[in-house]
Design a protein around this motif. Structure first.
Motif, PDB file in Angstrom:
ATOM      1  N   TYR A  36       0.816  -1.214   0.000  1.00  0.00           N
ATOM      2  CA  TYR A  36       0.000   0.000   0.000  1.00  0.00           C
ATOM      3  C   TYR A  36       0.853   1.268   0.000  1.00  0.00           C
ATOM      4  N   GLU A  37       1.810   1.346   0.904  1.00  0.00           N
ATOM      5  CA  GLU A  37       2.600   2.577   1.030  1.00  0.00           C
ATOM      6  C   GLU A  37       3.292   2.935  -0.279  1.00  0.00           C
ATOM      7  N   GLN A  38       3.824   1.942  -0.948  1.00  0.00           N
ATOM      8  CA  GLN A  38       4.567   2.193  -2.175  1.00  0.00           C
ATOM      9  C   GLN A  38       3.656   2.496  -3.364  1.00  0.00           C
ATOM     10  N   ARG A  39       2.535   1.774  -3.473  1.00  0.00           N
ATOM     11  CA  ARG A  39       1.725   1.862  -4.683  1.00  0.00           C
ATOM     12  C   ARG A  39       0.490   2.759  -4.565  1.00  0.00           C
ATOM     13  N   TYR A  40      -0.042   2.931  -3.348  1.00  0.00           N
ATOM     14  CA  TYR A  40      -1.342   3.592  -3.233  1.00  0.00           C
ATOM     15  C   TYR A  40      -1.372   4.801  -2.301  1.00  0.00           C
ATOM     16  N   GLN A  41      -0.369   4.973  -1.467  1.00  0.00           N
ATOM     17  CA  GLN A  41      -0.428   6.029  -0.463  1.00  0.00           C
ATOM     18  C   GLN A  41      -0.528   7.421  -1.090  1.00  0.00           C
ATOM     19  N   LYS A  42       0.195   7.664  -2.167  1.00  0.00           N
ATOM     20  CA  LYS A  42       0.192   8.986  -2.785  1.00  0.00           C
ATOM     21  C   LYS A  42      -1.201   9.370  -3.266  1.00  0.00           C
ATOM     22  N   ARG A  43      -1.956   8.410  -3.780  1.00  0.00           N
ATOM     23  CA  ARG A  43      -3.282   8.706  -4.325  1.00  0.00           C
ATOM     24  C   ARG A  43      -4.382   8.636  -3.275  1.00  0.00           C
ATOM     25  N   TYR A  44      -4.288   7.665  -2.356  1.00  0.00           N
ATOM     26  CA  TYR A  44      -5.390   7.419  -1.419  1.00  0.00           C
ATOM     27  C   TYR A  44      -5.117   7.915  -0.006  1.00  0.00           C
ATOM     28  N   GLY A  45      -3.924   8.412   0.250  1.00  0.00           N
ATOM     29  CA  GLY A  45      -3.608   8.892   1.585  1.00  0.00           C
ATOM     30  C   GLY A  45      -2.930   7.840   2.439  1.00  0.00           C
ATOM     31  N   PHE A  46      -2.502   8.240   3.633  1.00  0.00           N
ATOM     32  CA  PHE A  46      -1.805   7.333   4.529  1.00  0.00           C
ATOM     33  C   PHE A  46      -2.685   6.133   4.885  1.00  0.00           C
ATOM     34  N   TRP A  47      -2.015   5.042   5.200  1.00  0.00           N
ATOM     35  CA  TRP A  47      -2.722   3.824   5.599  1.00  0.00           C
ATOM     36  C   TRP A  47      -3.543   4.091   6.853  1.00  0.00           C
ATOM     37  N   ARG A  48      -4.778   3.596   6.857  1.00  0.00           N
ATOM     38  CA  ARG A  48      -5.683   3.833   7.987  1.00  0.00           C
ATOM     39  C   ARG A  48      -5.952   2.520   8.728  1.00  0.00           C
ATOM     40  N   PRO A  49      -5.708   2.494  10.034  1.00  0.00           N
ATOM     41  CA  PRO A  49      -5.989   1.279  10.808  1.00  0.00           C
ATOM     42  C   PRO A  49      -7.438   0.824  10.687  1.00  0.00           C
ATOM     43  N   ALA A  50      -8.361   1.757  10.409  1.00  0.00           N
ATOM     44  CA  ALA A  50      -9.773   1.392  10.275  1.00  0.00           C
ATOM     45  C   ALA A  50      -9.980   0.395   9.148  1.00  0.00           C
ATOM     46  N   VAL A  51      -9.146   0.467   8.117  1.00  0.00           N
ATOM     47  CA  VAL A  51      -9.260  -0.465   6.996  1.00  0.00           C
ATOM     48  C   VAL A  51      -8.887  -1.872   7.447  1.00  0.00           C
ATOM     49  N   ALA A  52      -7.753  -1.992   8.130  1.00  0.00           N
ATOM     50  CA  ALA A  52      -7.312  -3.304   8.609  1.00  0.00           C
ATOM     51  C   ALA A  52      -8.341  -3.915   9.548  1.00  0.00           C
ATOM     52  N   SER A  53      -8.928  -3.101  10.420  1.00  0.00           N
ATOM     53  CA  SER A  53      -9.928  -3.594  11.360  1.00  0.00           C
ATOM     54  C   SER A  53     -11.175  -4.086  10.627  1.00  0.00           C
ATOM     55  N   ALA A  54     -11.617  -3.330   9.629  1.00  0.00           N
ATOM     56  CA  ALA A  54     -12.821  -3.708   8.878  1.00  0.00           C
ATOM     57  C   ALA A  54     -12.605  -5.016   8.124  1.00  0.00           C
ATOM     58  N   VAL A  55     -11.424  -5.171   7.522  1.00  0.00           N
ATOM     59  CA  VAL A  55     -11.139  -6.382   6.761  1.00  0.00           C
ATOM     60  C   VAL A  55     -11.042  -7.592   7.688  1.00  0.00           C
ATOM     61  N   GLU A  56     -10.369  -7.422   8.812  1.00  0.00           N
ATOM     62  CA  GLU A  56     -10.222  -8.527   9.763  1.00  0.00           C
ATOM     63  C   GLU A  56     -11.586  -9.012  10.251  1.00  0.00           C
ATOM     64  N   LYS A  57     -12.461  -8.085  10.585  1.00  0.00           N
ATOM     65  CA  LYS A  57     -13.797  -8.462  11.052  1.00  0.00           C
ATOM     66  C   LYS A  57     -14.604  -9.119   9.936  1.00  0.00           C
ATOM     67  N   PHE A  58     -14.456  -8.610   8.720  1.00  0.00           N
ATOM     68  CA  PHE A  58     -15.185  -9.173   7.589  1.00  0.00           C
ATOM     69  C   PHE A  58     -14.785 -10.623   7.345  1.00  0.00           C
ATOM     70  N   LEU A  59     -13.497 -10.924   7.439  1.00  0.00           N
ATOM     71  CA  LEU A  59     -13.037 -12.282   7.194  1.00  0.00           C
ATOM     72  C   LEU A  59     -13.506 -13.261   8.274  1.00  0.00           C
ATOM     73  N   GLU A  60     -13.920 -12.737   9.422  1.00  0.00           N
ATOM     74  CA  GLU A  60     -14.443 -13.584  10.489  1.00  0.00           C
ATOM     75  C   GLU A  60     -15.973 -13.594  10.524  1.00  0.00           C
ATOM     76  N   CYS A  61     -16.603 -12.713   9.741  1.00  0.00           N
ATOM     77  CA  CYS A  61     -18.056 -12.573   9.760  1.00  0.00           C
ATOM     78  C   CYS A  61     -18.736 -13.844   9.268  1.00  0.00           C
ATOM     79  N   GLY A  62     -19.675 -14.349  10.046  1.00  0.00           N
ATOM     80  CA  GLY A  62     -20.409 -15.541   9.651  1.00  0.00           C
ATOM     81  C   GLY A  62     -19.632 -16.827   9.800  1.00  0.00           C
ATOM     82  N   ASP A  63     -18.462 -16.770  10.435  1.00  0.00           N
ATOM     83  CA  ASP A  63     -17.634 -17.963  10.654  1.00  0.00           C
ATOM     84  C   ASP A  63     -17.898 -18.482  12.066  1.00  0.00           C
ATOM     85  N   ALA A  64     -18.494 -19.652  12.161  1.00  0.00           N
ATOM     86  CA  ALA A  64     -18.872 -20.201  13.468  1.00  0.00           C
ATOM     87  C   ALA A  64     -17.672 -20.463  14.360  1.00  0.00           C
ATOM     88  N   ARG A  65     -16.470 -20.546  13.781  1.00  0.00           N
ATOM     89  CA  ARG A  65     -15.281 -20.770  14.611  1.00  0.00           C
ATOM     90  C   ARG A  65     -14.974 -19.586  15.515  1.00  0.00           C
TER      91      ARG A  65
END
Length: 442
Positions: A36-65
């Protein structure tokens, strides 16, 4: 003990891992975060922890484990599990939709007065949109500016400086092809309320006063923030088409509860649609297409600006580029995407509810100030599931009796979860997953 899910026309827990979007995220997100930092930061801004949190929760969503509720029929003892959802916004399509439906149902019945309403769509030039991508604080101020413009014109038209309309403002940051397009949708009463509550209806107002004040308000906002200069303002004003627009052509009659509900759901829709991911190739490329008539299920939400969007109706994304476009719309924690102003403000509604509760209590038949009881809330939950999945989650698929939630197995009870799921043949080790690319095509 029956450990399988419900079948037939009854509620059946969803399987999020089977969607092409889930597989895309699972396969490519680690690489996306790494580069991200190398390819996307200039266009989309600094990396946001909110993105990592949203993705992590999404990958666990609906998983009975990661935890689930045990649901059992007291009549025939049929039982199944309902995995916990992530309740995320703007990234998990399922959870976001449930949020939108819940809010739309509540707004249409508990917030809006039985008076005529109009939908406003307020947009800004492409040249100015980048400032709101790099500083998301400005999105809330943009919505506030829209409110000040609308209130000012309405109060002047009614010749009542102390009067104000009721407004529900929604911040949208996306366009039809998931690109960055911050703009404001608003549902506004076609008239104003006097301080004591008297409603004064207004005829349809001309768009020009709104447009002039909107342009002035946005320029002032960005000028005060030091984002633009007077030279930039003069340059934009010299254009034949400035890029500012205000559309308020959509009107809802008094008491049109369903129309209000549809519009609010449209305001709060997810930034992207899995149904528009026409194809996801083995290499992860995404063919994304706009809605058939560019308006989907909500033709009443049309506006000249939205209809005049990109000339093309599809785009092919590389997998990491698609993730970059989607994740830029993930809001920060506590960032409100819908706001209430004037007669519909939280303060005004709270005062009215308090007065109503006090009056009802004095008569001996008031509802608790804490809100509806558990039974009522449960019925609302069941109605929501019916609306989303077109099935009844409270009916037993075996005998038709009413199901009951008997326990919750939390994620910290990992050993218990594994034992139960293995006993029911529902446990799947990470190493046992099939290669994601085997099922990437949609």
């Amino acid at each position: 003990m029956a450990c399988d899910g419900a079948a037939g026309g009854f509620y059946r827990p969803r399987k999020p891992k089977e969607s092409p979007f889930y597989r895309l995220v699972e396969r490519f997100y680690p690489e996306f975060e790494q580069v991200y930092e190398q390819r996307y930061q200039k266009r989309y801004g600094f990396w946001r922890p909110a993105v990592a949190s949203a993705v992590e929760k999404f990958l666990e969503c609906g998983d009975a484990r990661h935890g689930f509720a045990r649901v059992r029929c007291p009549e025939c003892a049929h039982e199944f599990f309902v995995a916990f959802s992530c309740r995320g916004r703007c990234f998990c399509p399922s959870c976001h939709r449930k949020r939108a439906l819940t809010t739309a149902h509540w707004v249409s019945r508990e917030v809006c007065a039985p008076v005529p309403h109009r939908q406003f769509v307020l947009t800004i030039p492409k040249r100015l949109r980048i400032y709101f991508r790099f500083d998301r604080r400005l999105l809330g101020r943009l919505c506030r500016a829209a409110w000040k413009v609308i209130r000012s014109v309405h109060a002047a038209a009614a010749d009542r400086p102390e009067a104000a309309p009721g407004m529900i403002g929604a911040i949208q940051t996306f366009g039809d092809l998931v690109h960055w397009h911050p703009h404001i949708h608003a549902l506004v009463t076609e008239g104003v309320f006097q301080p004591e509550g008297t409603f004064l209806p207004l005829p349809k107002l001309a768009a020009e006063p709104f447009l002039k004040l909107w342009e002035k308000a946005v320029f002032k906002l960005l000028l005060d923030e030091g984002r633009i200069t007077h030279e930039i303002i003069d340059n934009i004003r010299s254009w034949r088409h400035s890029g500012f627009s205000v559309d308020h052509s959509v009107r809802l009659d008094a008491g049109d509860t369903q129309g209000v509900e549809r519009l609010i759901e449209y305001f709060l829709r997810c930034p992207f649609s899995q149904a528009r991911m026409i194809q996801v190739t083995e290499e992860g490329k995404v063919l994304y297409k706009t809605g058939g008539n560019r308006l989907g299920r909500f033709p009443e939400a049309a506006s000249e600006d939205l209809l005049a969007g990109p000339a093309r109706n599809f785009q092919i994304f590389e997998p990491l580029d698609f993730l970059a476009e989607v994740t830029q719309h993930v809001p920060e924690p506590g960032e409100h995407l819908i706001r209430y102003y004037g007669w519909y403000s939280n303060k005004k509604r709270g005062l009215r509810a308090k007065a109503k509760t006090k009056d009802a209590s004095s008569e001996g038949n008031g509802e608790s100030i804490l809100g509806p009881d558990r039974k009522t809330a449960r019925k609302r939950w069941a109605a929501l599931i019916k609306q989303v999945y077109e099935t009844d989650p409270l009916l037993c698929p075996k005998c038709g009796g009413e199901m009951k939630i008997i326990s919750f197995i939390e994620r910290h009870q990992s050993e218990v979860i594994e034992k139960i799921l293995k006993h029911c043949g529902m446990w799947q080790d990470e190493s046992a997953r099939a290669p994601p690319e085997e099922a990437m095509t949609g």
